[in-house]
Design a protein around this motif. Structure first.
Motif, PDB file in Angstrom:
ATOM      1  N   ILE A 126       0.861  -1.172   0.000  1.00 55.02           N
ATOM      2  CA  ILE A 126       0.000   0.000   0.000  1.00 55.02           C
ATOM      3  C   ILE A 126       0.898   1.222   0.000  1.00 55.02           C
ATOM      4  O   ILE A 126       1.838   1.312   0.792  1.00 55.02           O
ATOM      5  CB  ILE A 126      -0.927   0.025   1.230  1.00 55.02           C
ATOM      6  CG1 ILE A 126      -1.896  -1.141   1.167  1.00 55.02           C
ATOM      7  CG2 ILE A 126      -1.678   1.341   1.327  1.00 55.02           C
ATOM      8  CD1 ILE A 126      -2.792  -1.256   2.371  1.00 55.02           C
ATOM      9  N   ARG A 127       0.624   2.146  -0.900  1.00 51.52           N
ATOM     10  CA  ARG A 127       1.427   3.362  -0.960  1.00 51.52           C
ATOM     11  C   ARG A 127       1.061   4.300   0.179  1.00 51.52           C
ATOM     12  O   ARG A 127      -0.104   4.512   0.474  1.00 51.52           O
ATOM     13  CB  ARG A 127       1.210   4.082  -2.289  1.00 51.52           C
ATOM     14  CG  ARG A 127       1.775   3.331  -3.453  1.00 51.52           C
ATOM     15  CD  ARG A 127       1.662   4.150  -4.689  1.00 51.52           C
ATOM     16  NE  ARG A 127       2.205   3.410  -5.816  1.00 51.52           N
ATOM     17  CZ  ARG A 127       2.373   3.919  -7.011  1.00 51.52           C
ATOM     18  NH1 ARG A 127       2.019   5.165  -7.251  1.00 51.52           N
ATOM     19  NH2 ARG A 127       2.885   3.199  -7.982  1.00 51.52           N
ATOM     20  N   ILE A 128       2.099   4.871   0.766  1.00 51.34           N
ATOM     21  CA  ILE A 128       1.896   5.871   1.810  1.00 51.34           C
ATOM     22  C   ILE A 128       1.654   7.204   1.124  1.00 51.34           C
ATOM     23  O   ILE A 128       2.300   7.520   0.121  1.00 51.34           O
ATOM     24  CB  ILE A 128       3.122   5.965   2.732  1.00 51.34           C
ATOM     25  CG1 ILE A 128       3.407   4.607   3.381  1.00 51.34           C
ATOM     26  CG2 ILE A 128       2.927   7.016   3.797  1.00 51.34           C
ATOM     27  CD1 ILE A 128       4.677   4.578   4.194  1.00 51.34           C
ATOM     28  N   ALA A 129       0.737   7.992   1.640  1.00 55.40           N
ATOM     29  CA  ALA A 129       0.436   9.301   1.068  1.00 55.40           C
ATOM     30  C   ALA A 129       1.687  10.178   1.112  1.00 55.40           C
ATOM     31  O   ALA A 129       2.461  10.113   2.073  1.00 55.40           O
ATOM     32  CB  ALA A 129      -0.698   9.967   1.841  1.00 55.40           C
ATOM     33  N   PRO A 130       1.908  11.004   0.087  1.00 50.79           N
ATOM     34  CA  PRO A 130       3.104  11.860   0.070  1.00 50.79           C
ATOM     35  C   PRO A 130       3.214  12.774   1.286  1.00 50.79           C
ATOM     36  O   PRO A 130       4.312  13.010   1.794  1.00 50.79           O
ATOM     37  CB  PRO A 130       2.937  12.684  -1.209  1.00 50.79           C
ATOM     38  CG  PRO A 130       2.072  11.868  -2.083  1.00 50.79           C
ATOM     39  CD  PRO A 130       1.166  11.103  -1.162  1.00 50.79           C
ATOM     40  N   ARG A 131       2.101  13.258   1.791  1.00 50.70           N
ATOM     41  CA  ARG A 131       2.118  14.120   2.974  1.00 50.70           C
ATOM     42  C   ARG A 131       2.700  13.366   4.168  1.00 50.70           C
ATOM     43  O   ARG A 131       3.487  13.916   4.944  1.00 50.70           O
ATOM     44  CB  ARG A 131       0.688  14.579   3.286  1.00 50.70           C
ATOM     45  CG  ARG A 131       0.555  15.458   4.499  1.00 50.70           C
ATOM     46  CD  ARG A 131      -0.900  15.760   4.806  1.00 50.70           C
ATOM     47  NE  ARG A 131      -1.719  14.569   4.994  1.00 50.70           N
ATOM     48  CZ  ARG A 131      -1.777  13.881   6.140  1.00 50.70           C
ATOM     49  NH1 ARG A 131      -1.090  14.258   7.176  1.00 50.70           N
ATOM     50  NH2 ARG A 131      -2.548  12.818   6.240  1.00 50.70           N
TER      51      ARG A 131
END
Length: 159
Positions: free
Chosen positions: A83-88
């Protein structure tokens, strides 16, 4: 022909439990990192002599250690479940030491221009320097014109 499927009522997020776990881990790490430092500051300002006892240092250090541990879990869960972590969220975690990057406390930030003498205004870079391990994260800045004709630098990461 097969049966027609009923229309979906709302789009469901796959692996919702993992997304909520990642969110919880980030919120808990942020809470532990910020509360530990604020408690230490309040105790230091309340005392007349402004000296910290060993117990106060241990409490603030323990909060940052726990926050780092939670952020390590966050990155591990996101990698394992793909799962990709949000850029923020990703920009607020140091890649090397997994510490939560808090402006003024665990990181220093500056705007740099690595071009020759800073001639190229479009080459501005927003740098985040981790105070714990010394890692530097760089993000390109884009220029945004305001009404007076001057240009304002704004990091792409926060846009």
């Amino acid at each position: 022909m097969g049966k027609s499927k009923p229309p979906k009522k709302d789009s469901q997020v796959p692996q919702k439990h993992l997304h909520s776990r990642l969110s919880y881990l980030h919120q808990a790490a942020t809470y532990l990192a910020t509360v530990g430092s604020h408690n230490g500051q309040q105790k230091a300002t309340k005392s007349a002599e402004c000296t910290w006892s060993v117990a106060d240092r241990d409490l603030t250090n323990q909060g940052s250690v726990e926050a780092t541990r939670l952020l390590m879990h966050l990155r591990g869960v996101s990698r394992k479940s793909q799962i990709r972590i949000a850029p923020r969220v990703k920009h607020s975690i140091c890649k090397c030491c997994d510490v939560l990057l808090i402006p003024g406390e665990t990181m220093t930030e500056k705007l740099a221009n690595p071009s020759k003498g800073g001639r190229k205004s479009w080459a501005d870079v927003y740098e985040i320097h981790c105070d714990k391990c010394g890692t530097i994260k760089r993000f390109p800045c884009r220029r945004k014109s305001n009404q007076t004709g001057r240009e304002e630098a704004k990091p792409v990461a926060e846009a």
